[in-house]
Design an enzyme around this catalytic site. Structure first.
Site, PDB file in Angstrom:
ATOM      1  N   HIS A 106       0.740  -1.052  -0.010  1.00 36.95           N
ATOM      2  CA  HIS A 106      -0.003   0.056   0.164  1.00 36.95           C
ATOM      3  C   HIS A 106       0.758   1.231   0.071  1.00 36.95           C
ATOM      4  O   HIS A 106       0.456   2.048   0.739  1.00 36.95           O
ATOM      5  CB  HIS A 106      -0.965   0.004   1.145  1.00 36.95           C
ATOM      6  CG  HIS A 106      -2.106  -1.064   1.096  1.00 36.95           C
ATOM      7  ND1 HIS A 106      -2.368  -1.544  -0.306  1.00 36.95           N
ATOM      8  CD2 HIS A 106      -2.543  -1.726   2.137  1.00 36.95           C
ATOM      9  CE1 HIS A 106      -3.563  -2.591   0.387  1.00 36.95           C
ATOM     10  NE2 HIS A 106      -3.281  -2.589   1.651  1.00 36.95           N
ATOM     11  N   HIS A 177     -10.166   0.827   0.305  1.00 37.21           N
ATOM     12  CA  HIS A 177     -10.018  -0.420   1.276  1.00 37.21           C
ATOM     13  C   HIS A 177     -11.083  -0.398   2.143  1.00 37.21           C
ATOM     14  O   HIS A 177     -10.988  -0.685   3.418  1.00 37.21           O
ATOM     15  CB  HIS A 177      -8.658  -0.049   1.982  1.00 37.21           C
ATOM     16  CG  HIS A 177      -8.143  -1.426   2.379  1.00 37.21           C
ATOM     17  ND1 HIS A 177      -8.607  -2.275   3.621  1.00 37.21           N
ATOM     18  CD2 HIS A 177      -6.842  -2.044   2.174  1.00 37.21           C
ATOM     19  CE1 HIS A 177      -7.678  -3.188   3.745  1.00 37.21           C
ATOM     20  NE2 HIS A 177      -6.798  -3.014   2.777  1.00 37.21           N
ATOM     21  N   GLU A 314     -11.464  -5.200  -3.046  1.00 33.08           N
ATOM     22  CA  GLU A 314     -10.622  -4.433  -3.393  1.00 33.08           C
ATOM     23  C   GLU A 314     -10.205  -4.315  -4.922  1.00 33.08           C
ATOM     24  O   GLU A 314      -9.685  -5.240  -5.255  1.00 33.08           O
ATOM     25  CB  GLU A 314      -9.336  -4.191  -2.782  1.00 33.08           C
ATOM     26  CG  GLU A 314      -9.441  -3.990  -1.076  1.00 33.08           C
ATOM     27  CD  GLU A 314      -8.190  -4.460  -0.385  1.00 33.08           C
ATOM     28  OE1 GLU A 314      -7.241  -3.772  -0.626  1.00 33.08           O
ATOM     29  OE2 GLU A 314      -8.399  -5.521   0.298  1.00 33.08           O
TER      30      GLU A 314
END
Length: 347
Positions: A106, A177, A314
């Site tokens: 991320h 998310h 996601e």
């Protein structure tokens, strides 16, 4: 349709944080904030007509300052994992923070796009957030302009439209998310939720680091098969090396017949409330994360979220696509804008 703007706090740098309440004619409401483009609340009616908040999060925006589990966050400029925290574009190597074993996860836990205040523009039924990111920011090439537009329609469809331009070839692979719990954000485990995934294949991972092997494998005959609706909990504890590696479902699924056009890829439902969520995207993949390591204290209503209290869907290019020649290409730049939409529709 209406959008109401509300001052809800400020960052540690004294930047104002605003919540934008988007409502429709069905009394559905989506609350998004300019800090991290976070989806803070989604209120929809259950089978008894009661309004239910179906995403996990915090009442106080200060809870999002840490947010180690990325609740509701727009993750970018790249989501998921990149092997060895490095990649190459046009012969030039770029390095990212090593923050997940030897890999990158991320982008950046402390400085990623989910920890920044975005500019906002309101419309009748949408909020458009914009962020500029200069050459070298977070280890990426190109002077880039990103936008995410959240739109709520009268048929309870929440659209997330992502767009980015860059003056140099660059890596982009954003996602949202949000952790969904269609039984209500405080209702506990999502293992009773039923899930249908229009994905006949998935990308197995090497080990607990969750980097794909590069293989695209059939789900048939495995616990990963959601091509027929079943509960998330039915096979999550099966004797399967892939599940054991990452503590349950935390894998990328290859959306069937993905060709860059909008596809319905999933339906998630709660037996408690009768709320169902249909999911659409033009992206090639979706990460099913069953909240195996979810943990958050002082969440909405003062409760504590625990493992598997929420599930993420996601949408994305596959994890580590930049380093796998056989995976979809996540490089964008002059002449190739990043432009993609994901829709979550509540029925």
């Amino acid at each position: 349709m209406a959008v109401r703007k509300e001052l809800v706090g400020e960052t540690t740098k004294n930047e104002a944080i605003y919540a934008y309440h988007i409502t429709n004619s069905n009394d559905a409401e989506v609350v998004v904030i300019n800090y991290g483009c976070i989806i803070k609340n989604i209120f929809v009616k259950d089978k008894s007509g009661n309004k239910v908040d179906v995403v996990l999060g915090f009442d106080d925006v200060k809870g999002y300052f840490d947010n180690s589990c990325f609740l509701g966050a727009a993750v970018g400029p790249t989501a998921n994992r990149i092997a060895n925290a490095k990649y190459t574009i046009n012969g030039k190597e770029f390095t990212l923070p090593v923050n997940d074993g030897p890999n990158n996860l991320h982008t950046d836990m402390d400085n990623g796009f989910h920890k920044r205040v975005w500019d906002a523009e309101e419309g009748d039924n949408f909020v458009k957030f914009t962020l500029n990111s200069a050459e070298g920011d977070l280890g990426f090439s190109g002077n880039r302009v990103f936008s995410i537009t959240y739109t709520l329609s009268d048929d309870n469809a929440l659209s997330l439209h992502y767009h980015a331009t860059s003056d140099a070839d660059t890596l982009v692979n954003m996602t949202n998310h949000s952790y969904f719990n269609l039984g209500g954000q405080a209702s506990g485990s999502i293992l009773d939720h039923t899930l249908l995934l229009n994905a006949s294949n998935y990308t197995p991972v090497i080990d607990s680091a969750a980097i794909p092997t590069g293989e695209i494998a059939s789900v048939k005959g495995t616990p990963f098969d959601f091509t027929q609706e079943k509960t998330i909990g039915q096979d999550i504890a099966a004797d399967n090396a892939q599940l054991k590696a990452v503590g349950g479902y935390d894998h990328n699924y290859v959306i069937d017949e993905a060709d860059g056009t909008m596809r319905e890829f999933a339906t998630l439902s709660s037996p408690k409330t009768g709320i169902a969520m249909k999911c659409f995207t033009d992206l090639p993949g979706v990460q099913l994360y069953a909240g195996n390591f979810l943990s958050a204290k002082d969440a909405k209503g003062g409760i504590e979220y625990k493992a598997r209290d929420g599930v993420c869907l996601e949408t994305q290019f596959y994890p580590n696509s930049i380093n796998e020649a056989g995976f979809p290409d996540p490089v964008f730049g002059p002449g190739k804008e990043y432009d993609t939409t994901t829709i979550y529709q509540f029925v």
